[in-house]
Motif scaffolding. Sequence first.
Motif, PDB file in Angstrom:
ATOM      1  N   ASN A  29      36.894 115.640  48.222  1.00 17.10           N
ATOM      2  CA  ASN A  29      38.107 115.922  47.464  1.00 17.10           C
ATOM      3  C   ASN A  29      38.632 114.578  46.996  1.00 17.10           C
ATOM      4  OD1 ASN A  29      40.958 116.247  46.841  1.00 17.10           O
ATOM      5  ND2 ASN A  29      40.781 118.305  47.719  1.00 17.10           N
ATOM      6  N   ILE A  30      38.435 114.247  45.731  1.00 22.70           N
ATOM      7  CA  ILE A  30      38.686 112.907  45.229  1.00 22.70           C
ATOM      8  C   ILE A  30      40.166 112.527  45.298  1.00 22.70           C
ATOM      9  CG2 ILE A  30      38.840 113.749  42.858  1.00 22.70           C
ATOM     10  CD1 ILE A  30      37.538 110.314  44.052  1.00 22.70           C
ATOM     11  N   LEU A  31      41.064 113.463  44.994  1.00 21.65           N
ATOM     12  CA  LEU A  31      42.489 113.138  44.981  1.00 21.65           C
ATOM     13  C   LEU A  31      43.007 112.818  46.381  1.00 21.65           C
ATOM     14  CD1 LEU A  31      45.150 112.881  43.459  1.00 21.65           C
ATOM     15  CD2 LEU A  31      45.481 115.357  43.763  1.00 21.65           C
ATOM     16  N   HIS A  32      42.784 113.740  47.314  1.00 20.92           N
ATOM     17  CA  HIS A  32      43.248 113.519  48.678  1.00 20.92           C
ATOM     18  C   HIS A  32      42.485 112.370  49.340  1.00 20.92           C
ATOM     19  CE1 HIS A  32      46.004 116.872  48.932  1.00 20.92           C
ATOM     20  NE2 HIS A  32      45.083 117.686  48.439  1.00 20.92           N
ATOM     21  N   GLY A  33      41.203 112.254  49.015  1.00 22.23           N
ATOM     22  CA  GLY A  33      40.405 111.174  49.594  1.00 22.23           C
ATOM     23  C   GLY A  33      40.895 109.806  49.167  1.00 22.23           C
ATOM     24  N   THR A  34      41.233 109.666  47.887  1.00 18.81           N
ATOM     25  CA  THR A  34      41.742 108.393  47.376  1.00 18.81           C
ATOM     26  C   THR A  34      43.066 108.037  48.031  1.00 18.81           C
ATOM     27  OG1 THR A  34      40.632 108.743  45.248  1.00 18.81           O
ATOM     28  CG2 THR A  34      42.450 107.156  45.304  1.00 18.81           C
ATOM     29  N   LEU A  35      43.956 109.008  48.160  1.00 22.10           N
ATOM     30  CA  LEU A  35      45.247 108.761  48.798  1.00 22.10           C
ATOM     31  C   LEU A  35      45.068 108.376  50.264  1.00 22.10           C
ATOM     32  CD1 LEU A  35      48.301 108.735  48.750  1.00 22.10           C
ATOM     33  CD2 LEU A  35      48.280 111.217  49.145  1.00 22.10           C
ATOM     34  N   TYR A 261      32.198  98.233  49.807  1.00 18.56           N
ATOM     35  CA  TYR A 261      33.006  97.156  49.241  1.00 18.56           C
ATOM     36  C   TYR A 261      32.164  96.014  48.701  1.00 18.56           C
ATOM     37  CZ  TYR A 261      37.254  99.122  51.232  1.00 18.56           C
ATOM     38  OH  TYR A 261      38.304  99.940  51.522  1.00 18.56           O
ATOM     39  N   ARG A 262      32.760  95.288  47.741  1.00 18.69           N
ATOM     40  CA  ARG A 262      32.313  93.955  47.357  1.00 18.69           C
ATOM     41  C   ARG A 262      33.231  92.974  48.062  1.00 18.69           C
ATOM     42  NH1 ARG A 262      27.326  94.395  45.257  1.00 18.69           N
ATOM     43  NH2 ARG A 262      27.239  95.855  43.520  1.00 18.69           N
ATOM     44  N   TRP A 263      32.811  91.729  48.224  1.00 25.16           N
ATOM     45  CA  TRP A 263      33.639  90.805  48.987  1.00 25.16           C
ATOM     46  C   TRP A 263      33.320  89.357  48.647  1.00 25.16           C
ATOM     47  CZ3 TRP A 263      30.352  87.671  51.587  1.00 25.16           C
ATOM     48  CH2 TRP A 263      29.080  88.185  51.875  1.00 25.16           C
ATOM     49  N   TRP A 264      34.268  88.484  49.008  1.00 25.11           N
ATOM     50  CA  TRP A 264      34.075  87.034  48.952  1.00 25.11           C
ATOM     51  C   TRP A 264      34.725  86.425  50.177  1.00 25.11           C
ATOM     52  CZ3 TRP A 264      37.490  83.011  49.318  1.00 25.11           C
ATOM     53  CH2 TRP A 264      36.951  81.728  49.082  1.00 25.11           C
ATOM     54  N   LYS A 265      34.057  85.444  50.764  1.00 27.66           N
ATOM     55  CA  LYS A 265      34.611  84.765  51.938  1.00 27.66           C
ATOM     56  C   LYS A 265      34.151  83.316  51.927  1.00 27.66           C
ATOM     57  CE  LYS A 265      30.761  85.929  55.009  1.00 27.66           C
ATOM     58  NZ  LYS A 265      30.222  84.569  55.008  1.00 27.66           N
ATOM     59  N   PRO A 266      34.974  82.418  52.465  1.00 23.95           N
ATOM     60  CA  PRO A 266      34.560  81.020  52.603  1.00 23.95           C
ATOM     61  C   PRO A 266      33.572  80.885  53.752  1.00 23.95           C
ATOM     62  CG  PRO A 266      36.712  81.347  53.586  1.00 23.95           C
ATOM     63  CD  PRO A 266      36.335  82.651  52.950  1.00 23.95           C
ATOM     64  N   GLY A 267      32.830  79.783  53.755  1.00 23.72           N
ATOM     65  CA  GLY A 267      31.865  79.545  54.824  1.00 23.72           C
ATOM     66  C   GLY A 267      32.162  78.263  55.570  1.00 23.72           C
ATOM     67  N   GLY A 268      31.273  77.885  56.475  1.00 27.43           N
ATOM     68  CA  GLY A 268      31.431  76.643  57.213  1.00 27.43           C
ATOM     69  C   GLY A 268      31.887  76.853  58.643  1.00 27.43           C
ATOM     70  N   LYS A 269      31.633  75.848  59.478  1.00 29.02           N
ATOM     71  CA  LYS A 269      31.968  75.936  60.900  1.00 29.02           C
ATOM     72  C   LYS A 269      33.467  76.038  61.132  1.00 29.02           C
ATOM     73  CE  LYS A 269      27.864  73.486  62.568  1.00 29.02           C
ATOM     74  NZ  LYS A 269      27.361  72.313  63.346  1.00 29.02           N
ATOM     75  N   MET A 283      39.046  86.730  54.297  1.00 28.84           N
ATOM     76  CA  MET A 283      38.152  87.037  53.187  1.00 28.84           C
ATOM     77  C   MET A 283      38.849  87.970  52.211  1.00 28.84           C
ATOM     78  SD  MET A 283      35.580  89.729  55.102  1.00 28.84           S
ATOM     79  CE  MET A 283      34.580  89.969  53.644  1.00 28.84           C
ATOM     80  N   LEU A 284      38.305  88.032  51.009  1.00 31.68           N
ATOM     81  CA  LEU A 284      38.756  88.979  50.002  1.00 31.68           C
ATOM     82  C   LEU A 284      37.720  90.084  49.885  1.00 31.68           C
ATOM     83  CD1 LEU A 284      39.890  86.501  47.179  1.00 31.68           C
ATOM     84  CD2 LEU A 284      41.347  87.631  48.873  1.00 31.68           C
ATOM     85  N   PHE A 285      38.178  91.316  49.782  1.00 32.54           N
ATOM     86  CA  PHE A 285      37.245  92.417  49.538  1.00 32.54           C
ATOM     87  C   PHE A 285      37.913  93.420  48.608  1.00 32.54           C
ATOM     88  CE2 PHE A 285      39.668  93.657  53.269  1.00 32.54           C
ATOM     89  CZ  PHE A 285      39.940  94.999  53.069  1.00 32.54           C
ATOM     90  N   TRP A 286      37.098  94.104  47.819  1.00 38.19           N
ATOM     91  CA  TRP A 286      37.632  95.049  46.852  1.00 38.19           C
ATOM     92  C   TRP A 286      36.625  96.159  46.611  1.00 38.19           C
ATOM     93  CZ3 TRP A 286      35.920  90.178  46.014  1.00 38.19           C
ATOM     94  CH2 TRP A 286      34.806  90.008  45.184  1.00 38.19           C
ATOM     95  N   GLY A 287      37.172  97.277  46.150  1.00 33.54           N
ATOM     96  CA  GLY A 287      36.337  98.437  45.877  1.00 33.54           C
ATOM     97  C   GLY A 287      36.453  98.869  44.431  1.00 33.54           C
ATOM     98  N   ALA A 288      36.647 100.163  44.213  1.00 30.11           N
ATOM     99  CA  ALA A 288      36.670 100.726  42.860  1.00 30.11           C
ATOM    100  C   ALA A 288      37.776 100.102  42.013  1.00 30.11           C
ATOM    101  CB  ALA A 288      36.869 102.238  42.952  1.00 30.11           C
ATOM    102  N   PHE A 289      37.408  99.598  40.848  1.00 30.76           N
ATOM    103  CA  PHE A 289      38.346  99.015  39.880  1.00 30.76           C
ATOM    104  C   PHE A 289      39.126  97.837  40.466  1.00 30.76           C
ATOM    105  CE2 PHE A 289      37.996 103.611  38.956  1.00 30.76           C
ATOM    106  CZ  PHE A 289      37.337 103.525  37.743  1.00 30.76           C
ATOM    107  N   GLY A 290      38.522  97.145  41.422  1.00 32.25           N
ATOM    108  CA  GLY A 290      39.162  95.988  42.021  1.00 32.25           C
ATOM    109  C   GLY A 290      40.277  96.309  42.994  1.00 32.25           C
ATOM    110  N   THR A 291      40.376  97.544  43.422  1.00 24.53           N
ATOM    111  CA  THR A 291      41.438  97.988  44.328  1.00 24.53           C
ATOM    112  C   THR A 291      40.919  98.049  45.770  1.00 24.53           C
ATOM    113  OG1 THR A 291      40.912 100.344  44.218  1.00 24.53           O
ATOM    114  CG2 THR A 291      42.260  99.420  42.428  1.00 24.53           C
ATOM    115  N   PRO A 292      41.800  98.308  46.739  1.00 28.15           N
ATOM    116  CA  PRO A 292      41.345  98.497  48.121  1.00 28.15           C
ATOM    117  C   PRO A 292      40.588  99.807  48.342  1.00 28.15           C
ATOM    118  CG  PRO A 292      43.684  97.915  48.047  1.00 28.15           C
ATOM    119  CD  PRO A 292      43.265  98.248  46.658  1.00 28.15           C
TER     120      PRO A 292
END
Length: 352
Positions: A29-35, A261-269, A283-292
């Motif tokens: 159920n896309i509407l309730h699932g998204t909410l 999700y897609r994501w970006w994170k810094p690296g290093g010790k 880290m930053l992560f995002w899903g559909a249309f750049g949203t959470p």
Amino acid sequence: MAEDRAGKQTFKPGPGYRQFSGRHEFPSNILHGTLACALWIGSMHFNVSVLLFSLIFLPFSKFLLVVGILAGFVILPIDENSRFGLRLARYVCRHMASYFPTTLHVEDINDFHPDCAYVFGYEPHSVLPIGVVTLAERTGFMPLPKLKCLTSSPVFYTPFLRHLWTWLGASPATRKNFCSLLGNGYSCIVVAGGVQETFLMQHDSEVSFFNSLLVPERAIGFNFWILQVAFLKERRGFVRIAMEMGCPLVPVFAFGQSHAYRWWKPGGKLVLQLSRAIKFVPMLFWGAFGTPIPYQHPMYVVVGKPISLKKNSQPTNEEVLEVHAQFVKALHDLFERHKARVGYADLPLRIL
């Protein structure tokens, strides 16, 4: 006698899914699932957005006021039995499971008894182990009256998130709390990979705590393979606690979760040390249309049979290693039994 007991404990399906011989599919159920996804995951982004907006667009005095209000929500008491909170949690669990959609398969539902506490070893972690929602008490699937998901402690110091996740059945992942919950009859879901596993994620690979396997990224249009690397030898604490409390271990594997999700994170010790200190990876992560909101990619969560353990208050390292190896084998076998059914028939599995 055994037949009578099995008959009494046969699983009765609740609302939100269909039952097919032990496999439970949650209709989409896309509407309730998204909410539901926005409520469960979006609160993290909401806090950051409010702080950034206040810092940039409001006078500094108003920014401090916003910070104070958010700090108030950090210490605001939580009523775990709030009628509103529990209704909200049931809504989120049921419709998040329907969003992807999620298929949950338990090999033998009658192996689980309501008067017993279990330790569910769930993999992989990915950006967020969102597949655990299918096992949550509020989803109404498992015939277990008391069930908690152990979560990194910073969640319980985050405004709004701490309230919702408490209502969802989350609890701090500390040794003391883990033992206390098991001792009081709560089954616990443990995502053992934690910070280490998240930190080691790569765009051309996904770190998995338990195994190393090749997964085709065909569902989202890429032709390369994702290599999942294992760090199983480093993590045995949940096995030791299960032995000390005499609670059965249950292997769980979620297919498809890595595509949420897609994501970006810094690296290093330095970042790794910081992540260990604050108990999460910045880290930053995002899903559909750049949203959470996560991408809609089907997930398949498979639950194996419990591994019975005798209570051993002081297990030796050798005994822990023996049970640990038994659990690893059970997880490996679980993966092999179900990979063809969920569309990964040609995937090799390599335990490190």
